[in-house]
Design an enzyme around this catalytic site. Structure first.
Site, short mmCIF file in Angstrom:
data_model
loop_
_atom_site.label_atom_id
_atom_site.label_comp_id
_atom_site.label_asym_id
_atom_site.label_seq_id
_atom_site.Cartn_x
_atom_site.Cartn_y
_atom_site.Cartn_z
N LYS A 30 14.60 3.67 -75.19
CA LYS A 30 15.68 3.87 -74.22
C LYS A 30 16.63 4.90 -74.82
CE LYS A 30 17.00 1.84 -70.28
NZ LYS A 30 16.18 1.25 -69.22
N GLY A 79 23.70 -8.55 -54.78
CA GLY A 79 23.50 -7.10 -54.91
C GLY A 79 22.40 -6.63 -53.99
N VAL A 80 22.79 -5.92 -52.93
CA VAL A 80 21.77 -5.40 -52.01
C VAL A 80 21.73 -3.88 -52.10
CG1 VAL A 80 21.48 -7.31 -50.40
CG2 VAL A 80 23.43 -5.77 -50.12
N GLY A 81 21.53 -3.41 -53.35
CA GLY A 81 21.28 -1.98 -53.58
C GLY A 81 19.81 -1.74 -53.28
N VAL A 126 16.89 -2.41 -54.95
CA VAL A 126 15.94 -3.52 -55.11
C VAL A 126 16.32 -4.69 -54.20
CG1 VAL A 126 14.95 -5.16 -56.73
CG2 VAL A 126 15.49 -2.86 -57.51
P1 NAD Z 1 21.58 -0.32 -57.28
O1 NAD Z 1 22.65 0.39 -58.02
O2 NAD Z 1 20.88 0.40 -56.16
O3 NAD Z 1 22.13 -1.69 -56.67
C1 NAD Z 1 22.97 -2.53 -57.36
C2 NAD Z 1 23.90 -3.14 -56.31
O4 NAD Z 1 24.66 -4.18 -56.91
C3 NAD Z 1 24.89 -2.14 -55.73
O5 NAD Z 1 24.83 -2.18 -54.33
C4 NAD Z 1 26.25 -2.66 -56.24
O6 NAD Z 1 27.30 -2.41 -55.33
C5 NAD Z 1 25.98 -4.12 -56.37
N1 NAD Z 1 26.87 -4.86 -57.26
C6 NAD Z 1 27.44 -4.46 -58.43
N2 NAD Z 1 28.18 -5.46 -58.94
C7 NAD Z 1 28.07 -6.51 -58.08
C8 NAD Z 1 28.61 -7.81 -58.06
N3 NAD Z 1 29.40 -8.24 -59.05
N4 NAD Z 1 28.30 -8.62 -57.04
C9 NAD Z 1 27.49 -8.19 -56.05
N5 NAD Z 1 26.95 -6.96 -56.01
C10 NAD Z 1 27.25 -6.12 -57.02
O7 NAD Z 1 20.54 -0.78 -58.40
P2 NAD Z 1 19.03 -1.24 -58.19
O8 NAD Z 1 18.15 -0.09 -58.47
O9 NAD Z 1 18.90 -1.98 -56.92
O10 NAD Z 1 18.86 -2.24 -59.43
C11 NAD Z 1 19.42 -3.54 -59.37
C12 NAD Z 1 19.22 -4.22 -60.72
O11 NAD Z 1 17.82 -4.30 -61.01
C13 NAD Z 1 19.84 -3.48 -61.90
O12 NAD Z 1 20.27 -4.42 -62.85
C14 NAD Z 1 18.68 -2.68 -62.46
O13 NAD Z 1 18.86 -2.41 -63.86
C15 NAD Z 1 17.54 -3.67 -62.26
N6 NAD Z 1 16.23 -3.03 -62.18
C16 NAD Z 1 15.99 -2.09 -61.23
C17 NAD Z 1 14.73 -1.50 -61.15
C18 NAD Z 1 14.42 -0.48 -60.10
O14 NAD Z 1 13.23 -0.19 -59.88
N7 NAD Z 1 15.40 0.05 -59.39
C19 NAD Z 1 13.72 -1.87 -62.06
C20 NAD Z 1 13.98 -2.86 -63.01
C21 NAD Z 1 15.26 -3.42 -63.07
#
Ligand code: NAD
Length: 387
Positions: free
Chosen positions: A113, A213-215, A217
């Protein structure tokens, strides 16, 4: 919510004491007064590369934890760390996590990393990123990078101008693109596997599930869950995302305290460390299965605290490996969407194996997962020694 009787709850206290004692090393990880070299020794890192360039302002740390199974692959993140030592600790912890994720998923990859120290909004310039690319290139493929927190596709394009050791680029640049759909799919399968164990059926229909968290994933995961008629509750700091996901999937937006809802499954899909002293006592669920990285604030203490509460926790690095599978195939130049999803299917069994081992040995799922990962590294490492 239906209470589950977990046989592993017996004997937990003694084991917890013994394990805390033997894992003192792991708990030491977070102490910022420790020197980097002593932490490397304790956490088993092979190499840490400190990069500096006065002209561009670049300050970067590349953690290479273990390359027994293959090159150290892991994303680059940029953060305004409070101190350089905090940045180094983050690189050490994250790269170690990547080693375990790759190993337990059966990939021929090591763990690495990179962290860039600075303000992602103001410090990232073309020369800054290309200079960083040069440093990666100088490692001759021992470290392979990808996108992570605060890095955009355009940033990765600059890095890729100076090094071939970049993976997961967008599809218009010939890469595998956004890994989130596969991550969500794997998380969904892992959740079903543990539901089968806990409730006797893998069906999530009618189950009350909180997706935090509805980003990227969380949104795809909610779609899978709603298609199966799960009762999904969502929370996010971003009102716009909440509105959109609720509208498109029919998930219910949580008004007020999410901990007040009686749920079956909690799915952390936002940030890390959401399983901590404060939250564990308030959680009212049977299963925790989500994609966020580093969910346990303190991996030993909080892993056992969840066991005490009778909550089955699926280790994040086992259930969220879909994204890594995607970039791994890209790195091998063997990526197809079908192949990626078919490899992610194995996450179902991986999650079950971990939870079964934990139950049989009365250890936490986190500890069980680490043991399985280390076993594969040891055994495959021995095979590699033969000519
Ligand atoms: P993202 O940034 O698209 O979504 C994260 C969401 O969480 C955002 O909408 C944000 O507003 C919200 N958030 C932040 N703090 C919050 C809280 N306290 N309460 C509620 N919502 C909150 O990220 P992502 O790509 O969807 O990834 C989500 C998680 O999964 C991260 O921890 C990331 O490290 C992990 N992850 C992602 C992937 C991937 O393929 N994207 C792979 C492995 C792990």
């Amino acid at each position: 919510m239906r209470p589950i009787t977990l046989p592993w709850k017996q004997g937990v206290k003694l084991l917890q004491f013994l394990y805390n004692y033997s894992m003192e090393i792991t708990q030491k990880e977070t102490k910022s007064e420790d020197s980097v070299i002593s932490l490397m020794r304790e956490m088993g890192h092979e190499q840490v590369v400190f990069c500096n360039d006065n002209d561009t302002g670049l300050k970067a740390i590349i953690g290479i934890h273990n390359t027994v199974l293959g090159p150290a692959l892991g994303g680059t993140r940029m953060w305004g760390y409070a101190s350089d030592n905090d940045a180094a600790i983050d690189a050490l912890r994250l790269s170690r996590g990547m080693t375990y994720k790759a190993a337990i998923t059966g990939l021929n990859l090591g763990g690495g990393k990179a962290v860039l120290i600075g303000n992602a909004k103001t410090d990232k310039t073309e020369p800054f990123l290309r200079r960083f690319g040069k440093f990666i290139e100088s490692l001759n493929g021992k470290y392979v990078t990808a996108e992570d927190v605060n890095m955009k596709t355009s940033d990765m394009e600059y890095i890729a101008m100076e090094t071939q050791h970049v993976t997961g680029l967008p599809s218009y640049l010939g890469g595998s693109g956004d890994p989130s759909p596969v991550t969500a799919y794997g998380t969904y399968l892992g959740m079903k596997a543990i539901a089968k164990k806990a409730y006797g059926s893998e069906s999530l229909s009618g189950k009350k599930i909180w997706v935090q968290g509805v980003g990227q994933v969380g949104m795809y995961l909610t779609e899978h869950l709603r298609k199966e008629n799960a009762e999904v509750y969502i929370s996010d700091l971003d009102e716009e995302k909440l509105k959109n996901v609720s509208k498109s999937t029919g998930a219910k937006v949580i008004e007020g305290d999410p901990f007040a809802i009686d749920i079956d499954i909690y799915s952390p899909c936002a940030l890390g460390a959401t399983l901590n002293d404060e939250t564990i006592s308030k959680l009212n669920c049977d299963i925790i299965a989500g994609a966020a990285n580093n969910q346990l604030k303190e991996e030993i203490k909080h892993g056992y605290a969840l066991m005490e509460r009778g909550i089955v926790y699926v280790p994040d690095f086992v259930i969220n490996a879909g994204g890594l599978i995607n970039v791994y195939l890209d790195y091998l130049k063997e990526y197809t969407k079908e192949r990626s999803y078919s490899m992610a299917d194995k996450i179902y069994d991986n999650c079950l194996n971990v939870v079964n081992k934990a139950e049989n040995e009365k250890i936490s799922p986190q500890e069980a997962a680490i043991e399985l990962a280390e076993k594969r590294i040891r055994e495959v490492g021995n095979v590699k020694l033969s000519f």
